[in-house]
Scaffold this active site. Structure first.
Site, short mmCIF file in Angstrom:
data_model
loop_
_atom_site.label_atom_id
_atom_site.label_comp_id
_atom_site.label_asym_id
_atom_site.label_seq_id
_atom_site.Cartn_x
_atom_site.Cartn_y
_atom_site.Cartn_z
N HIS A 80 82.15 19.28 74.88
CA HIS A 80 82.63 19.58 75.23
C HIS A 80 82.93 20.86 76.55
O HIS A 80 82.20 21.42 76.03
CB HIS A 80 84.66 19.34 74.50
N GLU B 273 88.06 18.22 73.44
CA GLU B 273 87.39 17.75 72.21
C GLU B 273 88.95 18.96 70.66
O GLU B 273 88.42 18.17 70.45
CB GLU B 273 85.96 18.15 71.67
N GLU B 274 89.22 19.82 71.30
CA GLU B 274 89.39 20.86 70.19
C GLU B 274 90.49 19.75 69.03
O GLU B 274 91.28 20.30 68.52
CB GLU B 274 90.06 22.22 70.49
N ASP C 154 77.21 20.83 71.12
CA ASP C 154 78.29 21.57 71.03
C ASP C 154 78.44 23.22 70.69
O ASP C 154 77.66 24.09 71.85
CB ASP C 154 79.22 21.09 70.22
N ASP D 269 82.46 28.27 71.22
CA ASP D 269 82.44 26.61 71.11
C ASP D 269 83.81 26.48 71.86
O ASP D 269 85.17 27.22 71.85
CB ASP D 269 83.02 26.99 69.40
N GLU E 270 87.91 8.91 74.40
CA GLU E 270 89.16 7.79 75.31
C GLU E 270 87.72 6.74 75.84
O GLU E 270 88.26 6.18 76.69
CB GLU E 270 89.82 9.08 76.76
N GLU F 105 86.35 4.46 74.52
CA GLU F 105 87.36 3.28 74.88
C GLU F 105 87.38 2.37 76.25
O GLU F 105 87.15 1.34 76.71
CB GLU F 105 88.94 4.21 74.36
N THR G 220 97.00 6.51 70.91
CA THR G 220 96.77 5.36 72.09
C THR G 220 95.28 4.80 71.49
O THR G 220 93.92 4.66 71.67
CB THR G 220 96.63 5.12 73.46
N LEU H 164 93.20 2.02 73.26
CA LEU H 164 93.23 1.49 74.42
C LEU H 164 92.78 3.53 74.64
O LEU H 164 93.56 4.48 74.58
CB LEU H 164 94.64 1.41 73.95
CA LIG Z 1 92.73 6.18 73.15
ZN LIG Z 2 86.08 23.61 68.21
ZN LIG Z 3 82.82 22.36 69.43
#
Ligand SMILES: [Ca+2]
Ligand SMILES: [Zn+2]
Ligand SMILES: [Zn+2]
Ligand SMILES: [Ca+2]
Ligand SMILES: [Zn+2]
Ligand SMILES: [Zn+2]
Lengths: 704, 704
Positions: free
Chosen positions: B334, B382-383, B411, B344, B391, B394, B224, B227
């Site tokens: 994230h 995120e990964e 992060d 992480d 998203e 957007e 997407t 979008l």
């Molecule tokens: Ca998208």
């Molecule tokens: Zn990572």
């Molecule tokens: Zn990360």
């Protein structure tokens, strides 16, 4: 004073000071000589604008010029374009006029440019003539079923398809040249005689009159899309330009078209193709009737147009805002004409100069300084494709995107003297209506522009009942294009226009001809210049309200009403067809619903606030929401192949349906091709649109 | 109170209340179970974030979740991916580990996802093995000169090229599968033994450890682009995704890589290709050494990955601003991990939760409400490619573009405990430096983060002399990407990191493995969690300054300094080569010069103003200029083929030169191909860039 608001007394003062005779004299000055873009006549108008806007008593705070090096197209003055009928032995049986017939000194001026099709390629095609109606795809399709188009020259009439489109549509059939003329049926209510019926006897186009024009389909300088056309700017090769005629094209007057069409052989053209000539319009054999003098002859075009990179100027002027100088209300019109351009564009420029004279004096006398800044733009090279305004929008993209409140365009200010006509973003409807209620029509002490307008153009609004109809800015007909479509600035276009019961002319008949002169304007379009005055009062009133109101006079619920209208059309036309392809139209419904509810709450919040007693930052917050509303409908990837069209509600559309343009065009393509890739694009357009409307709704909601 | 400004006492209060043990307990809670995106473990962390941010005593004004349906890629838990060595008779001579070796309960958790290459296609390629170093184009080019690559499996080590790139570069040579492992030379300072040297004995990666990862080159949900991925959103077909491995790819541990590489036949690989194994890395015959057990055997990959559209959540929370609620300072990280993700991303999430605890309590107790609104984002998925944040950008594109002041990303908050590291937009340098001067390093009452930092990373600034080096956000390494590159929001990324004299590890060795656990973090990365605390204090200080300062703490002259540095590099490298092609670099010089002079005047105007006594609208005007500065560098047509890269100064580049990315890449392509079309694009990039810098300068000038 952070609570500075509209002063109704100053508005009345403005209205009373707008003078019809000042406008008349502006027009006289602007139309002394032809002032086609980048010619010496154009430079004279640059100097005149600068002089006026730098006047110590009636000028603006500052005025200056801005230059761009842009790609234009001109005929060769030494070797004029030529259209002839040649016999099989090479004898010239007929030569079309190279210039329009003079009825006075204006037409005799050596700087009158020969009629030509700007951006038509040079060339010398010769072939049998056919009559192709308006040069639409359907016209050539029809012709192609009855005769062989390969190697022919097509004669077409203006209307129905864009100028360049008539040649673009023709070339795939092997047509090698295109003529275009204005049929008296379409412009002159059938009138043809210059002894009694046409200019200088009336406003109608004389038999030799020719509409010049830019034959292109994209706006802005064609060599520098998305880049301001400066000295060292990257330019595409002229050979890479798309959207211009692929074959030589030339406009001619209807007296020449008469000689050609009334001698055509072949089958009679369909009824709807017939015009005002006193003969049957035949399709062509191809070629002429065997019984005519032109039997077996061919039509030859000798076109010598050439592209040139020329220096075009915008003239800019500003009045600095007192409270919010970083908010811009922009008012503009182009300055360049094809010939003398009395109506197009100088009727608008004369009005602009009268607006700046009255406002400038109020500023110079210390009686007024607007809350927000006002920028005036006198754009160059509009006639070649809205070039000056488009380059300006490219060069100052970020600044204008951040700070522009609105753009007001007044190009041809008076088409005719019957009624106001206005188009604009829905949120601007209310301020236009308000201003029109405060101005009287010419010659009346009692009838408002609004009351008169509603008789000519009206619609039934769910919210207000019957009101004057403010049209939509869906195309790129004048300099508002870069503002609404590219920058997403709330825009409007204002003029005075026809009583449609009195004429069916496509446009005023001297449009883009050598007859669009001061004489013509003052005798036949607006004697006394009172319609000009009315437009100046109305547009100036809108301008002052936008520049001075504490709360911006934009109504987001009016936008919701428009979206709802578009939605109901889309639901009616597309729901079932989309469902068959498993595409749900629900997200669009939800988005419009949320837009309506967000605009209703913002309106309520505004109603419930006593803004003059709120902190200035709260007012600014609401104003930012209103100012940026049109910006929220921009999506630079919605129509990646259409230069400068980013506004998903107003982009131009071919589908001819009053609904969302991207969806309408994609749906119509998919429904006709049935291809998966086209249905995919329809689905994508639906998502792009729904996301933009929803995103716009988010900007209207409580800010966090 | 419209003059509300930073309260230094509140900043000191914030710093003193940030508690290392709270961070430790946050981390313990967040890492109880694996929480890969969209798994039940992920949902647990959603619930935990909501609970914390909705806490009546220490929570935010509001917190909620936002969901997107995004395209992810998982191995089949019932049919694990397999890597084997098969003899010519089909006998399995060797099987690589399917899971990492357990050293405790964490690794034994059945929810530990098998190591795999997300977005690698399924498949069962079998072929002779070759060693392809880092899988760079130059590596395959070299290999291809010495042996036949058609039908081979390539084993590569991490580093040098992006994850997906190793397979994308291989496929054109006929390679049918790719293995990737982490060489102990690159991650473990050469250490290999889990008896004495690697986790659980130290921070080094155990022999069976495998770095998972997303094997793609574009960020955001891949179905997407542009979008927001909602229920009925248009999606491209997964078969149309570009930038992912075209051939099956699988990561393995270095113990398995050892067994494969040290048995390879063929010529010895070049010196720079050699790793830490105690054998010579040969290129492969292709295939194994005839004298080895694997003589004539092939390597087989059995990959069962599959794409799935899954529901991923962002958790959002806000503190409403008191004076300018329509200005957003955004802080995010994230939430999803590959396994337990202690470092992480949970080291960052633990820090974020401590920041919100301290700020939330101040708000709930009525002691503080920021001038501007603060938005916290706990991003999902995120990964798999920064999906949740992309998203979000957007969906709320317009609102965020209009109102976002800054984005702070934390992060991995602690890679190691030596020094602060920060990257960001140049205008944010000053606020980061200021905050770092007010925070002390762990275990010291006297040494500031700034004083410590400058010892590890510094540069000589023309304006300030030697200062800590704030890096540039040129890539898409974490969730700042959508903010800086797509939205043009001034962004920064903050963490604590290594002493590079002590280790050459590419990244902390448990990265993306099943060993990135609370045990690992608390024993080897940051015992006592005082580096976490230092990051929380610094990032929180930056956040409070951005949210509270009357005048935004952004310095546009620091942007000018960066542009000047880029310019001088560009002049040095490109002036002559461009001149040969008749392309003038002058417009770029002029643009940078004008930017410098506009920023100098804005700075002077600020210095000369007594902002607390100015009208609130004047302060807002200057703040808008500063806030929107990064926005002015966006051009959506600059890099039309690179999703989400619109910032012409920071877009990712392949040229490896510290200068303007679009110009650098285009120039390097043109210089190597010599093609006119590539020189045209170089010229276009130069114009795009010059126009953007000039356009940004216009936004800094006096507003009218
Ligand atoms: Ca998208
Ligand atoms: Zn990572
Ligand atoms: Zn990360
Ligand atoms: Ca341009
Ligand atoms: Zn016009
Ligand atoms: Zn015109």
């Amino acid at each position: 004073d952070v609570t500075q608001d509209v002063d109704e007394e100053l508005i009345q003062k403005f209205i009373s000071e707008v003078d019809n005779l000042e406008i008349q004299e502006n027009l006289r000055e602007l139309t002394k000589v032809p002032h086609m873009a980048t010619t010496p006549g154009d430079e004279k108008t640059v100097q005149y604008m600068l002089k006026r806007w730098q006047d110590p008593d009636t000028g603006l705070d500052r005025a200056w010029r801005e230059e761009y090096l842009v790609y234009l197209s001109f005929p060769d003055p030494k070797t004029p374009n030529k259209v002839t009928v040649e016999s099989p032995t090479g004898k010239v049986l007929y030569t079309a006029r190279k210039t329009e017939k003079p009825y006075g000194q204006d037409q005799e001026n050596p700087d009158v440019v020969q009629p030509y099709a700007a951006y038509s390629p040079p060339g010398h095609p010769k072939g049998k003539l056919v009559y192709a109606n308006q040069g639409k795809p359907s016209d050539y399709l029809y012709l192609n079923q009855t005769l062989e188009l390969q190697g022919t020259i097509a004669i077409t009439r203006y209307g129905g398809a864009g100028r360049a489109q008539k040649a673009i549509n023709a070339a795939p059939y092997g047509v090698i040249g295109v003529l275009v003329y204005t049929d008296p049926r379409d412009i002159n209510d059938g009138k043809m005689s210059d002894i009694t019926e046409t200019y200088p006897n009336s406003w109608y186009m004389p038999p030799s009159g020719v509409e010049r024009g830019s034959f292109n389909t994209q706006y802005g300088d064609m060599l520098t899309p998305y880049l301001a056309a400066k000295d060292d700017t990257y330019r595409i090769s002229p050979s890479k330009i798309t959207g211009i005629p692929p074959i030589p094209t030339q406009p001619i007057g209807f007296e020449d078209a008469y000689a050609l069409i009334c001698n055509l052989g072949g089958l009679p053209a369909p009824n709807e193709w017939q015009g005002a000539f006193n003969c049957t319009y035949n399709l062509g054999g191809p070629g002429f009737e065997p019984t005519s003098n032109f039997n077996d002859s061919q039509v030859k075009l000798d076109i010598y147009n050439r592209g040139e990179i020329k220096n075009s100027s915008n003239v800019m002027g500003v009045i600095r805002g007192s409270v919010e100088p970083d908010r811009y209300v922009i008012y503009g019109n182009h300055r360049d004409s094809w010939v003398h351009g009395a109506i197009d564009p100088s009727s608008g420029t004369s009005v602009m100069l009268e607006v700046t004279r009255v406002l400038g004096r109020m500023v110079k006398q210390g009686k007024w300084r607007p809350r927000r800044s006002i920028i005036f733009g006198s754009w160059g090279a509009e006639e070649f494709g809205l070039i000056g305004s488009a380059e300006y929008s490219e060069e100052y993209y970020s600044k204008l995107s951040e700070r522009s409140v609105a753009y007001i365009n007044v190009d041809i200010s008076v088409f005719a003297n019957a009624t106001l006509r206005a188009s604009g973003s829905p949120s601007a409807q209310s301020v236009i209506l308000k201003a029109s209620q405060q101005v009287k029509i010419p010659g009346s002490e009692s009838t408002s522009v609004y009351d008169n307008w509603i008789r000519y153009f009206n619609r039934s609004s769910p919210a207000y009942g019957v009101i004057p109809n403010v049209g939509f800015l869906t195309g790129a007909g004048s300099d508002y294009a870069a503002f609404i479509h590219f920058l997403g600035v709330t825009s409007m276009d204002i003029s005075y226009t026809y009583d449609r019961t009195k004429t069916s002319a496509r446009i005023y008949p001297a449009y883009h001809t050598a007859y669009d002169t001061f004489d013509y304007a003052s005798k036949f379009i607006d004697p006394g210049f009172t319609s000009h005055q009315t437009v100046a009062r109305t547009a100036g009133n809108v301008l002052m309200r936008l520049a001075d109101s504490l709360l911006l006079p934009f109504n987001c619920s009016d936008y919701a009403e428009t979206l709802e209208g578009y939605l109901s059309k889309a639901l009616e036309l597309y729901t079932d067809g989309l469902a068959v392809r498993n595409i749900s139209i629900e997200p669009l419904k939800v988005a419009v619903y949320k837009f309506r509810s967000a605009s209703a709450s913002l309106d309520k919040m505004i109603r419930d606030s006593d803004l003059a007693n709120e902190t200035p930052l709260k007012v600014r917050r609401i104003n930012d929401q209103l100012m940026l509303l049109d910006r929220a409908f921009l999506d630079p990837v919605a129509f990646p192949d259409q230069y400068g069209f980013r506004h998903v509600i107003w982009a131009s559309s071919n589908a001819g349906v009053p609904t969302f343009p991207g969806l309408a065009d994609a749906y119509s393509r998919a429904a006709s091709s049935g291809l998966d890739v086209d249905w995919d694009e329809t689905h994508r357009q639906l998502s792009v649109l729904s996301q933009a409307i929803l995103g716009a709704a988010y900007t209207l909601e409580e800010v966090i």
